[in-house]
Motif scaffolding. Structure first.
Motif, short mmCIF file in Angstrom:
data_model
loop_
_atom_site.label_atom_id
_atom_site.label_comp_id
_atom_site.label_asym_id
_atom_site.label_seq_id
_atom_site.Cartn_x
_atom_site.Cartn_y
_atom_site.Cartn_z
N LEU A 61 -42.13 -26.12 29.52
CA LEU A 61 -41.99 -25.90 30.25
C LEU A 61 -41.27 -25.06 30.80
CD1 LEU A 61 -41.26 -27.16 33.58
CD2 LEU A 61 -39.99 -28.41 32.61
N HIS A 65 -43.51 -22.30 32.49
CA HIS A 65 -43.06 -22.47 33.50
C HIS A 65 -41.89 -22.31 34.01
CE1 HIS A 65 -47.90 -22.60 33.86
NE2 HIS A 65 -47.55 -22.74 32.43
N SER A 67 -40.01 -21.37 36.44
CA SER A 67 -39.42 -21.01 37.91
C SER A 67 -41.21 -22.22 38.63
CB SER A 67 -40.14 -19.50 38.03
OG SER A 67 -41.38 -19.61 37.62
N ASP A 68 -41.81 -22.69 38.10
CA ASP A 68 -42.31 -23.49 38.82
C ASP A 68 -41.96 -25.04 38.96
OD1 ASP A 68 -45.44 -24.47 40.10
OD2 ASP A 68 -46.46 -23.53 38.71
N PHE A 69 -41.61 -25.06 40.46
CA PHE A 69 -41.28 -26.88 40.38
C PHE A 69 -42.71 -27.36 40.07
CE2 PHE A 69 -40.18 -30.45 43.59
CZ PHE A 69 -39.46 -30.44 43.04
N TYR A 70 -43.45 -27.27 40.40
CA TYR A 70 -44.49 -27.89 39.90
C TYR A 70 -44.68 -28.95 39.22
CZ TYR A 70 -49.36 -29.53 40.26
OH TYR A 70 -50.65 -30.06 40.91
N TYR A 71 -44.27 -28.01 37.77
CA TYR A 71 -44.26 -28.50 36.81
C TYR A 71 -42.71 -29.26 36.33
CZ TYR A 71 -48.52 -26.07 35.39
OH TYR A 71 -49.78 -25.95 35.32
N TYR A 72 -42.04 -29.04 37.14
CA TYR A 72 -40.97 -29.57 36.84
C TYR A 72 -41.04 -31.17 37.45
CZ TYR A 72 -38.00 -26.00 35.34
OH TYR A 72 -37.29 -25.53 34.22
N ARG A 118 -53.87 -29.49 37.37
CA ARG A 118 -53.42 -28.26 39.20
C ARG A 118 -54.72 -29.14 40.22
NH1 ARG A 118 -49.87 -25.96 39.96
NH2 ARG A 118 -49.11 -24.35 39.27
N MET A 121 -53.59 -28.73 44.55
CA MET A 121 -53.10 -27.22 44.39
C MET A 121 -53.99 -26.80 45.03
SD MET A 121 -49.55 -26.86 43.14
CE MET A 121 -49.27 -25.29 44.17
#
Length: 121
Positions: A61, A65, A67-72, A118, A121
């Motif tokens: 993370l 990643h 900057s990717d909220f999806y992974y948070y 994913r 998405m």
């Protein structure tokens, strides 16, 4: 992120999830049939897998990643899944009703896996 150590980290993370899924089912069954000692051993192995998953997931993370909220979101649901694993196995160990927590855990695990690949998405 296409360099080799990152790919190895992904493979370790995915493999740990697969092993954790199997260990969860085995530990749950062992506790339910009254094999508490064997269940405890498998439960401890599951906890080891949880630590490996958390460390590798956090590393991926923040390295790849951040900057990717999806992974948070995936990480938050994964922590919830870990909590449901512990609750379902704890209740199964005490021979209490735990099927709700177990089903919730399976649903959370499937959701985490789908988010990881994913699918949404």
């Amino acid at each position: 992120m296409n360099f080799v150590p990152y790919k190895a980290l992904i493979e370790a993370h995915v493999g740990s999830w697969e092993v954790a899924f199997v260990l969860l089912i085995v530990a749950y069954i062992l506790y339910r049939v009254g094999k508490a000692k064997a269940g405890k051993i498998v439960h401890m192995l599951l906890r080891l897998m949880m630590v490996i998953i958390l460390v590798s997931g956090a590393w991926m993370l923040f390295v790849g990643h951040a900057s990717d909220f999806y992974y948070y979101l995936k990480g938050i649901i994964a922590v919830i899944a870990f909590g449901l694993m512990e609750m379902s196995l704890g209740k199964a160990k005490r021979q209490e009703g735990s099927i709700g927590f177990f089903i919730g855990c399976i649903v959370a695990l499937v959701l985490v896996i789908l988010l990881g690949y994913r699918v949404f998405m």
